[in-house]
Design a protein around this motif. Sequence first.
Motif, PDB file in Angstrom:
ATOM      1  N   LEU A 186      -3.901 -10.335   2.704  1.00 52.53           N
ATOM      2  CA  LEU A 186      -5.268 -10.702   2.448  1.00 52.53           C
ATOM      3  C   LEU A 186      -5.826 -12.042   2.499  1.00 52.53           C
ATOM      4  N   THR A 212       0.867  -1.256   0.104  1.00 48.42           N
ATOM      5  CA  THR A 212      -0.118  -0.119  -0.091  1.00 48.42           C
ATOM      6  C   THR A 212       1.003   1.372  -0.023  1.00 48.42           C
ATOM      7  N   LEU A 257     -10.222  -5.910  -6.390  1.00 43.10           N
ATOM      8  CA  LEU A 257     -10.128  -5.040  -5.244  1.00 43.10           C
ATOM      9  C   LEU A 257     -10.157  -3.466  -5.473  1.00 43.10           C
ATOM     10  N   ARG A 258     -10.495  -2.961  -4.287  1.00 46.34           N
ATOM     11  CA  ARG A 258     -10.467  -1.502  -4.395  1.00 46.34           C
ATOM     12  C   ARG A 258      -9.756  -1.111  -3.041  1.00 46.34           C
ATOM     13  N   LEU A 259      -8.643  -0.440  -3.064  1.00 47.25           N
ATOM     14  CA  LEU A 259      -7.935  -0.258  -1.704  1.00 47.25           C
ATOM     15  C   LEU A 259      -8.010   1.320  -1.458  1.00 47.25           C
ATOM     16  N   VAL A 278      -9.915  -2.169   2.496  1.00 45.29           N
ATOM     17  CA  VAL A 278      -9.855  -2.956   1.312  1.00 45.29           C
ATOM     18  C   VAL A 278     -11.473  -3.463   0.979  1.00 45.29           C
TER      19      VAL A 278
END
Length: 194
Positions: A123, A11, A51-53, A62
């Motif tokens: 994850l 990240t 996914l969307r972070l 997440v």
Amino acid sequence: MNARSPFVISTHDLGRQAGLMRELTRTVPAPADLGTDVIGVPAGADLRLDLRLEAVSDGVLVTGEVTGPVRAECSRCLREIGDSVTVEISELYYYPGKRAALAEEGDEEAEDLPELVGDQLDLEPTVRDAVVLALPFRPLCRPDCAGLCPDCGVRLDDAEPGHHHEKLDPRWSALDSLFPDADQTGPAQERGER
């Protein structure tokens, strides 16, 4: 955390600036034991992560979907079932130190909250929890599956119509020795006696 795991996501590009966001699509091999004894995702099968972070004030949120193949055994007739599963995930990974601060404030569940290690998140536990909880407890090949015959084990869906076995009450089993061949007609029945 194994930094080489395909479930570990950096990240770094999000920094700690709330509001920054990125999307990630990745295909990863399914970990072992992703399911139960009767249903699960085969180890090494492709899991698609969409996914969307998003950086938020406490960490990285997440959200997204996980899709993968499922192999199962019907809980009624024991047929193999091939299917797929798609589950939604949503997990907040706290910045390092935030979990300890929450624990000091009296949050009893803080120890179990996921936390970033440096700028990386793992994850796999989140995916494992979401997939396993989404799988049916008793998978069926179809809702009206008739199952197996309790006497001979044949699949009732494949058996002839009206499949059954004559059952004798075990309390009468002692009388079987008096009539060794029930199909044979005895002398009294030949004369028409009862």
